[in-house]
Motif scaffolding. Structure first.
Motif, mmCIF file in Angstrom:
data_model
loop_
_atom_site.group_PDB
_atom_site.id
_atom_site.type_symbol
_atom_site.label_atom_id
_atom_site.label_comp_id
_atom_site.label_asym_id
_atom_site.label_seq_id
_atom_site.Cartn_x
_atom_site.Cartn_y
_atom_site.Cartn_z
ATOM 1 N N GLY A 169 29.721 45.988 34.943
ATOM 2 C CA GLY A 169 30.238 44.878 35.720
ATOM 3 C C GLY A 169 29.179 43.809 35.880
ATOM 4 N N TYR A 170 29.582 42.537 35.756
ATOM 5 C CA TYR A 170 28.650 41.428 35.893
ATOM 6 C C TYR A 170 28.686 40.797 37.283
ATOM 7 C CZ TYR A 170 27.919 41.211 30.787
ATOM 8 O OH TYR A 170 27.581 41.478 29.482
ATOM 9 N N GLU A 171 29.899 40.593 37.814
ATOM 10 C CA GLU A 171 30.004 39.789 39.019
ATOM 11 C C GLU A 171 31.398 39.969 39.623
ATOM 12 O OE1 GLU A 171 28.561 35.246 40.208
ATOM 13 O OE2 GLU A 171 28.932 35.786 38.106
ATOM 14 N N THR A 172 31.481 39.782 40.937
ATOM 15 C CA THR A 172 32.779 39.741 41.611
ATOM 16 C C THR A 172 32.853 38.497 42.486
ATOM 17 O OG1 THR A 172 32.057 40.992 43.570
ATOM 18 C CG2 THR A 172 32.914 42.265 41.708
ATOM 19 N N PHE A 173 34.083 38.004 42.672
ATOM 20 C CA PHE A 173 34.347 36.863 43.546
ATOM 21 C C PHE A 173 35.467 37.249 44.496
ATOM 22 C CE2 PHE A 173 32.627 35.114 39.646
ATOM 23 C CZ PHE A 173 31.773 34.098 40.062
ATOM 24 N N ASP A 174 35.256 37.010 45.774
ATOM 25 C CA ASP A 174 36.292 37.295 46.764
ATOM 26 C C ASP A 174 37.297 36.155 46.900
ATOM 27 O OD1 ASP A 174 34.707 39.473 47.152
ATOM 28 O OD2 ASP A 174 34.370 39.164 49.275
ATOM 29 N N ALA A 175 36.840 34.907 46.677
ATOM 30 C CA ALA A 175 37.666 33.731 46.948
ATOM 31 C C ALA A 175 37.443 32.691 45.859
ATOM 32 C CB ALA A 175 37.320 33.157 48.331
ATOM 33 N N PRO A 176 38.435 31.810 45.606
ATOM 34 C CA PRO A 176 39.700 31.717 46.353
ATOM 35 C C PRO A 176 40.672 32.854 46.046
ATOM 36 C CG PRO A 176 39.696 30.181 44.530
ATOM 37 C CD PRO A 176 38.312 30.757 44.580
ATOM 38 N N GLU A 177 40.479 33.519 44.901
ATOM 39 C CA GLU A 177 41.245 34.711 44.573
ATOM 40 C C GLU A 177 40.263 35.769 44.095
ATOM 41 O OE1 GLU A 177 44.347 35.116 45.135
ATOM 42 O OE2 GLU A 177 44.977 33.046 45.506
ATOM 43 N N PRO A 178 40.572 37.054 44.278
ATOM 44 C CA PRO A 178 39.653 38.093 43.800
ATOM 45 C C PRO A 178 39.533 38.088 42.278
ATOM 46 C CG PRO A 178 41.711 39.053 44.587
ATOM 47 C CD PRO A 178 41.744 37.616 44.975
ATOM 48 N N VAL A 179 38.296 38.124 41.801
ATOM 49 C CA VAL A 179 38.001 38.094 40.371
ATOM 50 C C VAL A 179 36.888 39.107 40.103
ATOM 51 C CG1 VAL A 179 37.089 36.720 38.458
ATOM 52 C CG2 VAL A 179 38.658 35.671 40.094
ATOM 53 N N VAL A 180 37.022 39.852 39.023
ATOM 54 C CA VAL A 180 35.980 40.771 38.569
ATOM 55 C C VAL A 180 35.622 40.404 37.139
ATOM 56 C CG1 VAL A 180 35.469 43.165 37.953
ATOM 57 C CG2 VAL A 180 36.630 42.654 40.101
ATOM 58 N N VAL A 181 34.319 40.302 36.867
ATOM 59 C CA VAL A 181 33.832 39.944 35.543
ATOM 60 C C VAL A 181 33.122 41.153 34.944
ATOM 61 C CG1 VAL A 181 32.446 38.338 34.186
ATOM 62 C CG2 VAL A 181 33.505 37.565 36.334
ATOM 63 N N LEU A 182 33.536 41.551 33.743
ATOM 64 C CA LEU A 182 32.993 42.711 33.053
ATOM 65 C C LEU A 182 32.442 42.316 31.691
ATOM 66 C CD1 LEU A 182 35.988 45.162 33.651
ATOM 67 C CD2 LEU A 182 33.931 44.950 35.056
ATOM 68 N N GLU A 183 31.602 43.182 31.141
ATOM 69 C CA GLU A 183 31.110 42.951 29.785
ATOM 70 C C GLU A 183 32.259 43.051 28.783
ATOM 71 O OE1 GLU A 183 28.719 45.947 27.863
ATOM 72 O OE2 GLU A 183 29.460 47.511 29.213
ATOM 73 N N THR A 184 32.147 42.302 27.703
ATOM 74 C CA THR A 184 33.074 42.437 26.585
ATOM 75 C C THR A 184 32.611 43.591 25.712
ATOM 76 O OG1 THR A 184 33.701 40.103 26.545
ATOM 77 C CG2 THR A 184 33.949 41.336 24.491
ATOM 78 N N LEU A 185 33.511 44.510 25.436
ATOM 79 C CA LEU A 185 33.196 45.658 24.596
ATOM 80 C C LEU A 185 33.722 45.436 23.193
ATOM 81 C CD1 LEU A 185 34.047 48.610 27.017
ATOM 82 C CD2 LEU A 185 31.818 47.591 26.557
ATOM 83 N N THR A 186 32.896 45.721 22.217
ATOM 84 C CA THR A 186 33.374 45.742 20.836
ATOM 85 C C THR A 186 33.968 47.119 20.553
ATOM 86 O OG1 THR A 186 31.167 46.395 20.089
ATOM 87 C CG2 THR A 186 31.673 44.042 20.095
ATOM 88 N N GLY A 187 34.660 47.230 19.451
ATOM 89 C CA GLY A 187 35.291 48.500 19.116
ATOM 90 C C GLY A 187 36.763 48.495 19.482
ATOM 91 N N GLU A 188 37.352 49.682 19.517
ATOM 92 C CA GLU A 188 38.779 49.860 19.779
ATOM 93 C C GLU A 188 38.965 50.893 20.880
ATOM 94 O OE1 GLU A 188 41.113 48.186 18.378
ATOM 95 O OE2 GLU A 188 40.269 47.400 16.514
ATOM 96 N N THR A 189 40.094 50.801 21.572
ATOM 97 C CA THR A 189 40.389 51.879 22.508
ATOM 98 C C THR A 189 40.658 53.156 21.718
ATOM 99 O OG1 THR A 189 42.792 51.542 22.588
ATOM 100 C CG2 THR A 189 41.431 50.264 24.148
#
Length: 303
Positions: free
Chosen positions: A86-106
Motif C-alpha cells: 500500500g502506498y497511501e490512503t485518503f479519508d476525504a473527500p471520498e475514501p481512496v486507497v492507493v496500491l502498487e501496480t502488480l505485473t503478472g496475472e491472477t
C-alpha cells in the motif's frame, strides 16, 4: 419488454479524472460489488499505481468506507515480499486507497483461462509463498479469510497475496463471510475462527491450482460437471443466499489425487489442509515445511 431492473450505477471515472491529489486516472480496471479499481498515474512517484475507491452508488455506506480505509492502512503499514504494498490512503473527500501496480496475472486467470496445470514443484512453491504471507499476517494478529486464486497475482514464479477487505483478528464471524466455495466449515457455520481457517484457504487454492477445480462447488457439492470457475468467485462479505447450503458442512473434501496424480507428499499436504476439524489441520509452519521439502535444495523459504 416489461421486466423491472434496478437503475444502473453511475459510470466509472473517465481517464484524466483525479480521484485524489497527485493521482490521475489512466483507465478503469474492474468494478466489484462495492468498489471501482483504476489504473492511475502517481505524479510524486512517476509511476503507475492502482487506486481503489467506493462505487458511486455505495459511497453513503459508512461501513464500506471504513472497511476500505482499514485495508489501506494495514497494507501501507505492512512489509512483506508476498503481500501487495500500500502506498497511501485518503479519508476525504471520498475514501481512496492507493496500491502498487502488480505485473503478472491472477492465479485464477492462469488456472482457468489459460488452462495451465503447473508442475508439482510449482504448486509446492506457490504454497510456500502463501504460507509465508499468511504467517506474516497472523503475526500481525489478522486472519485473511478470503484466500482464493483471484486474490493471488503471480509473476515469474513469485506470488503476491491481495485483498485484506475481510481480514480480522481471530474470533467469531457471521455465517458465510468469505467466498462460497472457499469457506472453511467453521467459517460457513459462523463459528469462532483461528489460524486454521487460512490453512484451509491455502489448501483450497493449491487444490484448484493443481486440478483446475475446487473440492466443493455451489451447485454440485463436489465441483464436478462445472465449467472452470463457474459461480465460485463472487464478491461475498456476508451470507446472501436464500438457501445457503454449504457442501463443505455435509461431506469431506475428495482427495486431490482423485483429480490429478501428484507426488504423495504434496497430495498429503493439500488433503491435510482440508480436514473438517480445524484442530486436525497442520499449522502454517508445518505446512510450509512439508511443501518446502518438495523444492530443489529443500529450501526453507522463498522470500
Amino acid at each position: 419488454m416489461t421486466a423491472t431492473t434496478r437503475s444502473a450505477p453511475p459510470p466509472p471515472l473517465a481517464p484524466g479524472a483525479r480521484p485524489a491529489p497527485g493521482y490521475e486516472v489512466l483507465g478503469h480496471l474492474v468494478r466489484t460489488g462495492w468498489l471501482d479499481l483504476y489504473d492511475a498515474w502517481s505524479a510524486e512517484r512517476a509511476c503507475r499505481c492502482v487506486v481503489k475507491v467506493l462505487r458511486p452508488d455505495r459511497r453513503g455506506e459508512g461501513d464500506l468506507a471504513e472497511r476500505l480505509l482499514r485495508e489501506g492502512r494495514w497494507l501501507c503499514g505492512f512489509t512483506h515480499p508476498h503481500l501487495v504494498r500500500g502506498y497511501e490512503t485518503f479519508d476525504a473527500p471520498e475514501p481512496v486507497v492507493v496500491l502498487e501496480t502488480l505485473t503478472g496475472e491472477t492465479l485464477a486467470h492462469l488456472v482457468h483461462r489459460l488452462r495451465r496445470r503447473p508442475a508439482a514443484t510449482d504448486v509446492a512453491l506457490l504454497g510456500v509463498q502463501l504460507c509465508s504471507a499468511v504467517h506474516y499476517l497472523h503475526g500481525q494478529g489478522l486472519l485473511h479469510l478470503d484466500l482464493k486464486p483471484s486474490n493471488v497475482v503471480v509473476d515469474r514464479g513469485r506470488a503476491k497475496l491481495l485483498d485484506l477487505g475481510l481480514a480480522q483478528p481471530p474470533g467469531p464471524v457471521p455465517p458465510g463471510v468469505g467466498t462460497f466455495s472457499y469457506l472453511a466449515p467453521e467459517q460457513a457455520r459462523g463459528d469462532s475462527v483461528t489460524t486454521a481457517v487460512d490453512v484451509w484457504g491455502i489448501g483450497v487454492t493449491l487444490y484448484e491450482t493443481a486440478t483446475g477445480d475446487v473440492p466443493f462447488d455451489r451447485d454440485t457439492g463436489q465441483g464436478e460437471g462445472q465449467s472452470p470457475g463457474a459461480g465460485r468467485d463472487q464478491d461475498r462479505d456476508r451470507s446472501q443466499d436464500l438457501d445457503p447450503r454449504y457442501p463443505q458442512l455435509e461431506a469431506v473434501a475428495p482427495p486431490v489425487s482423485a483429480r490429478r496424480r501428484l507426488p504423495p507428499p504434496l497430495a498429503a499436504a493439500v488433503d491435510g489442509c482440508l480436514r473438517p476439524d480445524p484442530a486436525d489441520r497442520p499449522t502454517v509452519a508445518r505446512l510450509a515445511a512439508a511443501l518446502a521439502a518438495l523444492l530443489p535444495g529443500h529450501l526453507p523459504g522463498t522470500g
